[in-house]
Structures are given as C-alpha cells and as structure tokens.
Design a protein around this motif. Structure first.
Motif, mmCIF file in Angstrom:
data_model
loop_
_atom_site.group_PDB
_atom_site.id
_atom_site.type_symbol
_atom_site.label_atom_id
_atom_site.label_comp_id
_atom_site.label_asym_id
_atom_site.label_seq_id
_atom_site.Cartn_x
_atom_site.Cartn_y
_atom_site.Cartn_z
ATOM 1 N N LEU A 75 43.017 33.150 32.342
ATOM 2 C CA LEU A 75 43.023 34.426 31.627
ATOM 3 C C LEU A 75 41.618 34.983 31.490
ATOM 4 O O LEU A 75 41.384 36.184 31.682
ATOM 5 C CB LEU A 75 43.649 34.254 30.244
ATOM 6 C CG LEU A 75 45.154 33.988 30.194
ATOM 7 C CD1 LEU A 75 45.600 33.742 28.755
ATOM 8 C CD2 LEU A 75 45.935 35.145 30.790
ATOM 9 N N LEU A 76 40.663 34.137 31.159
ATOM 10 C CA LEU A 76 39.283 34.591 31.000
ATOM 11 C C LEU A 76 38.693 35.051 32.327
ATOM 12 O O LEU A 76 37.985 36.065 32.397
ATOM 13 C CB LEU A 76 38.432 33.469 30.394
ATOM 14 C CG LEU A 76 38.746 33.131 28.943
ATOM 15 C CD1 LEU A 76 38.037 31.840 28.531
ATOM 16 C CD2 LEU A 76 38.341 34.271 28.023
ATOM 17 N N LYS A 77 38.990 34.316 33.389
ATOM 18 C CA LYS A 77 38.510 34.704 34.718
ATOM 19 C C LYS A 77 39.085 36.057 35.126
ATOM 20 O O LYS A 77 38.391 36.921 35.670
ATOM 21 C CB LYS A 77 38.904 33.635 35.744
ATOM 22 C CG LYS A 77 38.421 33.937 37.156
ATOM 23 C CD LYS A 77 38.832 32.820 38.113
ATOM 24 C CE LYS A 77 38.378 33.125 39.543
ATOM 25 N NZ LYS A 77 38.803 32.053 40.484
ATOM 26 N N THR A 78 40.367 36.249 34.843
ATOM 27 C CA THR A 78 41.012 37.515 35.160
ATOM 28 C C THR A 78 40.440 38.645 34.315
ATOM 29 O O THR A 78 40.249 39.768 34.800
ATOM 30 C CB THR A 78 42.532 37.418 34.929
ATOM 31 O OG1 THR A 78 43.054 36.426 35.802
ATOM 32 C CG2 THR A 78 43.216 38.748 35.220
ATOM 33 N N GLY A 79 40.157 38.354 33.042
ATOM 34 C CA GLY A 79 39.550 39.366 32.187
ATOM 35 C C GLY A 79 38.223 39.838 32.733
ATOM 36 O O GLY A 79 37.914 41.034 32.716
ATOM 37 N N ARG A 80 37.439 38.909 33.248
ATOM 38 C CA ARG A 80 36.145 39.276 33.850
ATOM 39 C C ARG A 80 36.364 40.152 35.077
ATOM 40 O O ARG A 80 35.632 41.118 35.298
ATOM 41 C CB ARG A 80 35.367 38.014 34.222
ATOM 42 C CG ARG A 80 33.995 38.295 34.837
ATOM 43 C CD ARG A 80 33.215 37.013 34.996
ATOM 44 N NE ARG A 80 33.947 36.037 35.783
ATOM 45 C CZ ARG A 80 33.564 34.765 35.919
ATOM 46 N NH1 ARG A 80 32.489 34.320 35.292
ATOM 47 N NH2 ARG A 80 34.268 33.933 36.653
ATOM 48 N N GLU A 81 37.388 39.831 35.863
ATOM 49 C CA GLU A 81 37.687 40.638 37.047
ATOM 50 C C GLU A 81 38.115 42.044 36.645
ATOM 51 O O GLU A 81 37.731 43.038 37.266
ATOM 52 C CB GLU A 81 38.789 39.971 37.872
ATOM 53 C CG GLU A 81 39.144 40.748 39.135
ATOM 54 C CD GLU A 81 40.236 40.076 39.947
ATOM 55 O OE1 GLU A 81 40.643 40.641 40.980
ATOM 56 O OE2 GLU A 81 40.700 38.984 39.546
ATOM 57 N N MET A 82 38.921 42.128 35.584
ATOM 58 C CA MET A 82 39.349 43.437 35.108
ATOM 59 C C MET A 82 38.168 44.263 34.625
ATOM 60 O O MET A 82 38.095 45.471 34.847
ATOM 61 C CB MET A 82 40.370 43.285 33.985
ATOM 62 C CG MET A 82 41.735 42.832 34.454
ATOM 63 S SD MET A 82 42.891 42.703 33.057
ATOM 64 C CE MET A 82 44.419 42.376 33.948
ATOM 65 N N ALA A 83 37.236 43.610 33.932
ATOM 66 C CA ALA A 83 36.071 44.319 33.427
ATOM 67 C C ALA A 83 35.204 44.818 34.575
ATOM 68 O O ALA A 83 34.623 45.898 34.513
ATOM 69 C CB ALA A 83 35.262 43.411 32.513
ATOM 70 N N ALA A 84 35.131 44.013 35.644
ATOM 71 C CA ALA A 84 34.274 44.369 36.771
ATOM 72 C C ALA A 84 34.904 45.422 37.679
ATOM 73 O O ALA A 84 34.230 46.334 38.166
ATOM 74 C CB ALA A 84 33.944 43.120 37.586
ATOM 75 N N LYS A 85 36.214 45.307 37.899
ATOM 76 C CA LYS A 85 36.873 46.161 38.886
ATOM 77 C C LYS A 85 37.803 47.204 38.272
ATOM 78 O O LYS A 85 38.240 48.121 38.967
ATOM 79 C CB LYS A 85 37.675 45.297 39.868
ATOM 80 C CG LYS A 85 36.809 44.329 40.669
ATOM 81 C CD LYS A 85 37.655 43.546 41.652
ATOM 82 C CE LYS A 85 36.798 42.592 42.466
ATOM 83 N NZ LYS A 85 37.626 41.806 43.420
ATOM 84 N N GLY A 86 38.100 47.009 36.993
ATOM 85 C CA GLY A 86 39.013 47.954 36.355
ATOM 86 C C GLY A 86 40.405 47.370 36.259
ATOM 87 O O GLY A 86 40.906 46.752 37.191
ATOM 88 N N LYS A 109 33.911 40.162 29.935
ATOM 89 C CA LYS A 109 33.048 39.529 30.923
ATOM 90 C C LYS A 109 32.710 38.077 30.578
ATOM 91 O O LYS A 109 31.968 37.437 31.303
ATOM 92 C CB LYS A 109 31.761 40.342 31.086
ATOM 93 C CG LYS A 109 31.993 41.747 31.635
ATOM 94 C CD LYS A 109 30.696 42.520 31.745
ATOM 95 C CE LYS A 109 30.950 43.945 32.227
ATOM 96 N NZ LYS A 109 29.695 44.739 32.291
ATOM 97 N N LEU A 110 33.270 37.563 29.484
ATOM 98 C CA LEU A 110 32.996 36.175 29.111
ATOM 99 C C LEU A 110 33.328 35.237 30.262
ATOM 100 O O LEU A 110 32.542 34.378 30.616
ATOM 101 C CB LEU A 110 33.798 35.795 27.868
ATOM 102 C CG LEU A 110 33.393 36.503 26.569
ATOM 103 C CD1 LEU A 110 34.328 36.099 25.442
ATOM 104 C CD2 LEU A 110 31.964 36.193 26.208
ATOM 105 N N GLY A 111 34.514 35.378 30.828
ATOM 106 C CA GLY A 111 34.820 34.775 32.122
ATOM 107 C C GLY A 111 35.213 33.321 32.190
ATOM 108 O O GLY A 111 35.852 32.908 33.145
ATOM 109 N N SER A 112 34.869 32.484 31.192
ATOM 110 C CA SER A 112 35.204 31.062 31.275
ATOM 111 C C SER A 112 35.120 30.413 29.901
ATOM 112 O O SER A 112 34.480 30.934 28.977
ATOM 113 C CB SER A 112 34.250 30.334 32.227
ATOM 114 O OG SER A 112 32.943 30.286 31.673
#
Length: 232
Positions: free
Chosen positions: A10-21, A73-76
């Motif tokens: 979930l955190l990794k995906t959240g970072r991807e969402m923040a980066a790419k939308g 962007k926490l990511g992990s």
C-alpha cells in the motif's frame, strides 16, 4: 494474514500515486472498467496489483478522493519507522519523560511477528483515516463489496478490508494499542498519508487522533518536519 507485506504494498503504491497521479494508477488497473483486461493485470501483478487496488479503493471513497500530496511519498515501512524514530529522537532529547511506557522500537527493527502485529495496527489506522467522515451508506458498502470481489480479494484480506471500512477502528481503540510514543508517532504518521488537510473534517480527525494518542504539540512539530525532509 500477512499484514506487513500488504502495508508495504500500500505504501509503495501510494508513492507511485503521488509521483504519477492517482488517475494513472486507476487507469493502469482498469479500476473504473472491470473486465478481462483488469483480471489479467491483477493476476499478473499479484500482490502489487492487490495493493494498488486497495489503495485506489480507499482513495476512491468520499473522504480520500483527492489525496495526492507529499505524505503519500513515504513509500515503505522503513520510511515510516525511520521518520517516526527521527522525530521521536529529536523530541526526546529535550524531554526527560519522553517514553509513554517502555523503550521505543521502530517497526522496521521489530522481529517478524511483532512487525506483523504492528502492521495490522497501522493498517487499521490507515483505513480509519480514509473513512474519517464516518459515513458508509448501504450503496457505498455495496460498491466496496463489489470492488473487493472484482479485485480478486479473498479470505482474511477481503474480510479485514470490508470489516474495517464498514466499521473503522475508533480513536480510542487505536490509542489503546500504542504503548510507546514511537508507536503513537507511527500511527499518526500512517494516518496522515490518507488525510487531505485542506478538508476541514479530515483535518479535524487528525487533530482528534493526535489528542487521543496524547502526542504533544512539540512532537507533532518534529513529525511534520521529519516528514517534510523525507518528502523533499
């Protein structure tokens, strides 16, 4: 249930969402258009797709729809533990009675079983924050159940997600499981991932959570500072 792996996803995906939308991720998974293509994507990506689907489901609720800020962007888990620990360490140097009870240990330094238990707590906190408006009507719950099914979620994970969205953990229940200021800091930090501070109701929820966790203002300042430094 492997709560630690799910939370990492979930955190990794959240970072991807923040980066790419957020829209990019939803389009990638065909969140809006169930069908064979999405089924194949989910089957191929396995856990990653499951995590992305759950995050899109949470962000697709009324409260979390517009969350794309730096907190994602926490990511992990290592980032969550590291940021919470750094903030706590900075704060505790100026506070003789810093520890709530016992010595603080960041989640990424815990043994596997203990890390999984704390991950379960953090998952509950994340979902509760995503549902900060406290409203899940019959139609929304039906939509959630449909999406959970379409994402291929089964067993413990499906039951957990549905149960927590339908009846999120209370502030008191979350706070009761925080035996040190480090754990409380992690709960607050993971909750902030799902909060849009420009939304009055969500911002009020985060303030109420901080009060329930008994986090002093000076520690909250350190948390925000450490989070901003990590997201820069």
């Amino acid at each position: 249930m492997d709560a630690k792996s799910l939370l990492e996803g979930l955190l990794k995906t959240g970072r991807e969402m923040a980066a790419k939308g957020q829209a990019v991720v939803e389009e990638k998974l065909d969140i809006q258009e169930p069908g064979e293509k999405r089924d194949a994507t989910i089957s191929g990506l396995k856990t990653g797709a499951m995590a992305a689907g759950i995050m899109a489901l949470l962000l697709g609720t009324k409260t979390g729809r517009n969350v794309t800020g730096s907190a994602l962007k926490l990511g992990s888990l290592a980032a969550v533990g590291g940021i919470a620990w750094q903030a706590y360490n900075n704060w505790s140097t100026n506070n003789e009675n810093a520890a709530k009870n016992g010595e603080p240990v960041a989640i990424d330094n815990l043994p596997e079983a203990a890390a999984n238990e704390r991950s379960m707590l953090l998952l509950k906190a994340m979902i509760a924050a995503a549902k900060a408006d406290g409203q899940v009507d019959a139609q929304e719950m039906a939509d959630i159940q449909k999406q959970v099914s379409e994402l291929g979620l089964t067993g413990d994970i499906a039951g957990f997600i549905q149960s927590e969205i339908a009846s999120p953990s209370s502030l008191e229940a979350l706070a009761a499981q925080c035996d040190t200021a480090e754990v409380a800091a992690e709960v607050y930090l993971i909750s902030s991932v799902m909060i849009n501070k420009t939304n009055e109701m969500e911002s009020a929820y985060l303030d109420a959570l901080a009060a329930a966790l008994e986090l002093p203002d000076s520690l909250l300042v350190e948390l925000e500072k450490a989070k901003a430094d990590a997201s820069a």
